[in-house]
Structures are given as C-alpha cells and as structure tokens.
Write an enzyme that holds these catalytic residues in place. Structure first.
Site, mmCIF file in Angstrom:
data_model
loop_
_atom_site.group_PDB
_atom_site.id
_atom_site.type_symbol
_atom_site.label_atom_id
_atom_site.label_comp_id
_atom_site.label_asym_id
_atom_site.label_seq_id
_atom_site.Cartn_x
_atom_site.Cartn_y
_atom_site.Cartn_z
ATOM 1 N N HIS A 134 0.843 -1.227 0.151
ATOM 2 C CA HIS A 134 0.065 0.228 -0.163
ATOM 3 C C HIS A 134 0.891 1.343 0.283
ATOM 4 O O HIS A 134 1.020 1.747 1.063
ATOM 5 C CB HIS A 134 -0.967 -0.094 1.147
ATOM 6 C CG HIS A 134 -2.077 -0.777 0.791
ATOM 7 N ND1 HIS A 134 -3.017 -1.395 1.929
ATOM 8 C CD2 HIS A 134 -2.787 -1.151 -0.364
ATOM 9 C CE1 HIS A 134 -3.995 -2.145 1.441
ATOM 10 N NE2 HIS A 134 -3.778 -1.943 -0.038
ATOM 11 N N SER B 234 -2.210 2.817 3.802
ATOM 12 C CA SER B 234 -1.225 1.857 4.417
ATOM 13 C C SER B 234 -1.613 1.664 5.818
ATOM 14 O O SER B 234 -1.885 2.563 6.707
ATOM 15 C CB SER B 234 0.083 2.298 4.290
ATOM 16 O OG SER B 234 0.790 1.757 5.360
ATOM 17 N N GLU C 17 -6.051 -8.013 3.426
ATOM 18 C CA GLU C 17 -5.524 -9.012 4.293
ATOM 19 C C GLU C 17 -6.781 -9.776 4.808
ATOM 20 O O GLU C 17 -6.803 -11.064 4.766
ATOM 21 C CB GLU C 17 -4.593 -8.521 5.372
ATOM 22 C CG GLU C 17 -3.800 -9.701 5.967
ATOM 23 C CD GLU C 17 -2.952 -9.378 6.942
ATOM 24 O OE1 GLU C 17 -2.305 -8.057 6.870
ATOM 25 O OE2 GLU C 17 -2.841 -10.118 7.886
ATOM 26 N N CYS D 239 2.599 -8.928 13.027
ATOM 27 C CA CYS D 239 3.896 -9.435 12.793
ATOM 28 C C CYS D 239 5.143 -8.627 13.666
ATOM 29 O O CYS D 239 4.594 -7.577 14.075
ATOM 30 C CB CYS D 239 4.118 -9.204 11.337
ATOM 31 S SG CYS D 239 4.329 -7.766 10.683
ATOM 32 N N CYS E 74 3.100 -12.277 1.979
ATOM 33 C CA CYS E 74 4.377 -12.296 3.035
ATOM 34 C C CYS E 74 4.138 -13.631 3.774
ATOM 35 O O CYS E 74 3.031 -14.022 3.985
ATOM 36 C CB CYS E 74 4.060 -11.163 3.857
ATOM 37 S SG CYS E 74 5.183 -11.230 5.248
HETATM 38 FE FE1 SF4 Z 1 4.871 -9.105 5.981
HETATM 39 FE FE2 SF4 Z 1 4.388 -7.870 8.458
HETATM 40 FE FE3 SF4 Z 1 5.746 -6.580 6.319
HETATM 41 FE FE4 SF4 Z 1 3.117 -7.222 6.352
HETATM 42 S S1 SF4 Z 1 4.012 -5.621 7.546
HETATM 43 S S2 SF4 Z 1 4.255 -7.341 4.534
HETATM 44 S S3 SF4 Z 1 2.897 -8.950 7.523
HETATM 45 S S4 SF4 Z 1 6.473 -8.421 7.487
#
Ligand code: SF4
Length: 300
Positions: free
Chosen positions: A43, A231, A137, A203, A107
């Site tokens: 994003h 984002s 997501e 994460c 991811c």
């Molecule tokens: Fe992966 Fe976390 Fe980055 Fe999203 S923010 S792409 S879940 S590491």
C-alpha cells in the site's frame, strides 16, 4: 529543532520480497505478458508507480472491489501477481481456472495466519478474526474459513456484541494492527469466551516499528509518519504515537505535505515510516525537517 530518526522504520522483509519478485518478473522475458498485479502490491502509490516504469500493470481496488471480481479485468494468458496481503482460496482457484501464470508475493507472515485458519477450521473452530474492514488482508484470510464460520471484529464494541456460536472458538488477528487496540479487543472477546484459543498474529516488523515510535514519542513534541493514506500499518503508527505515546502525530505521503506551521513551538520532532514506504521518500522528509531545524536554531 532536532530531528529524531526512529529505527526501525520503513520497508519490512515482506515488502522487500514482494517488490523483488515483481521486478524479477519484469526482467524475465520467458513470462507471459502483460504482467498484472491484483491490487496494490504494497500500500504505497510511489512503490506502485515505480513498478509501472517496469511495465507492470496494477489493478487498483480503490472502490473496494473484491479481488475475485477484479479477475475479470485481467487479460487472458497474463502473468498475475498476488500482493503481499495474500488472497483467498477462491481467488487462487479462479486464477488457476482461467489459466493465468500466477506469481505469489504473499508475505510468509500472512501465509502463517492462513494456515492457522485452515487448521482450526478443519478442527471445527469458529474464527473470530480481528482486522480492518475493507482491507485486502482480512478478505484473503477470512476466505480460508468455511462461509458462516468466521466473523470480522474491528472494535471493542463489536467484540462485546458479535454473535459467537457455541463450540470451539479461535481468535486471530491481521498482521498490521495496533498492539494496544488489539489487546483491548482480545480482552473483550475473552471476557465473553474465556475458553477461546488466542493467536495474536501481529507481525514482528509491525510490533518493532510501533514500539520504537511509542518510545520516541515520549521524547519529542511531534511525530511525523511517512506513509500512504491506504497503508494500515502507517495509520496505526500515527494512532499509537498519539494514544500510547501521548504525542501529536501527523501522516505525510511526501515532503510536499509537510507544513512549517506544524513546527511552531516544536523543539524535537521524530520521523518514522510505514513498512511500505520507499526510503527516498522518507529521506526527503527528514532532509526538509532538518533544513527547517537549522533555520529555526539560527533564528533563536
Ligand atoms: Fe509481512 Fe508484516 Fe511486512 Fe506485512 S508488515 S508484509 S505481514 S512483515
């Protein structure tokens, strides 16, 4: 005026990997053309614009269209890239049925949640998924559950009122939420169902960026977050700076959004960036703030 550069900030490994995958695809002449990304790869409109210079098309979802419907816009025989946010099994199956050459930039941290939802769904659990409505997501992750056996929960109020059927329940989360908001929502759900199994899937990249900005917020008068309006993790950095760090915070997309009047009375400003923000954009913001800081220090 001083500028505190918060670390870690900016690109996480999931974003870096997604962009590398797309750029490698652009250079691979054996892949079918056109190369199309199903939604914004990450994003950030600058990252998307950069991919366009490699000849990669992005099917945007500004109107919030489900990605299953977007597949109608992908030309037959195209190479199709799934974004870092992940897609539902229905999108995967339909893309395969249509014969696209698929490259998957999901991811690994998102894939982990998908697998968990598959496992618990197989074991008969009802899934309470904490996430942001309209974000890709949750759309992808919740698609892993049996229809009617998962619910999206976005607020404490929803946690207090959502219908929860009898039987085993698992609580899961989107990867880029505010740790503090999520803890409150989980607590509200556990009050109703103390037997629920909890999987906090925020994460590590998100956690570390939030913890660093909250710490920095305590030492400054203003926090500037560089990130795209869409984002999720950038918006959460603004939120946690204010709600947990107790300091005024603003989000800017580029250096052009900075306003000198924000700095009135500010002796120290912290700068951070969402995990999908390209470093040159953040660097330009830091340089402008430093230039204004030097001017302000001379004027004193
Ligand atoms: Fe992966 Fe976390 Fe980055 Fe999203 S923010 S792409 S879940 S590491």
């Amino acid at each position: 005026m001083d500028v505190l550069k918060v670390t870690p900030r900016g690109y996480c490994y999931g974003v870096v990997d997604a962009l590398v995958l797309a750029k490698r695809a652009a250079k691979d002449e054996s892949l079918p053309r056109p190369i199309v990304v199903l939604g914004q790869i990450v994003h950030n409109r600058h990252a998307v614009a950069e991919l366009a210079t490699y000849g990669i098309q992005t099917l945007d979802t500004t109107a919030g269209e489900a990605r299953l419907d977007l597949l109608d816009q992908v030309p037959p025989g195209a190479t199709l890239i799934f974004t870092a946010h992940g897609v539902s099994p229905a999108v995967r199956a339909e893309a395969a049925r249509r014969g696209f050459h698929v490259l998957d930039a999901t991811c690994p941290d998102v894939t982990k949640t998908h697998r968990l939802i598959q496992d618990r769904t197989r074991d008969g659990y009802f899934i309470l998924y904490i996430g942001t409505p309209g974000h890709p997501e949750p759309e992808g992750a919740m698609g892993e559950a049996v229809p009617g056996r998962a619910t999206l929960v976005a607020t404490v109020a929803e946690a207090q009122s959502v219908e929860i059927p009898p039987g085993p329940v698992a609580i899961m989360t989107q990867t880029t939420l505010s740790q503090w908001d999520t803890a409150a929502i989980i607590a509200a759900l556990l009050e109703r169902r103390p037997d629920a199994e909890v999987h906090n899937e925020i994460c590590l990249a998100t956690q570390l960026r939030q913890e660093a900005v909250v710490k920095a917020a305590a030492e400054v008068d203003l926090v500037v977050v560089v990130g795209d309006a869409r984002s999720n993790n950038s918006n959460r950095l603004v939120e946690v700076s204010q709600q947990v760090g107790g300091t005024r915070s603003v989000r800017v997309d580029t250096v052009d959004d900075l306003r000198p009047e924000w700095l009135t009375g500010v002796r120290r400003v912290a700068v951070t960036a969402g995990s999908s923000t390209p470093s040159p954009i953040t660097r330009a913001v830091i340089q402008q703030l430093e230039a204004w800081g030097v001017e302000a220090n001379h004027a004193r």
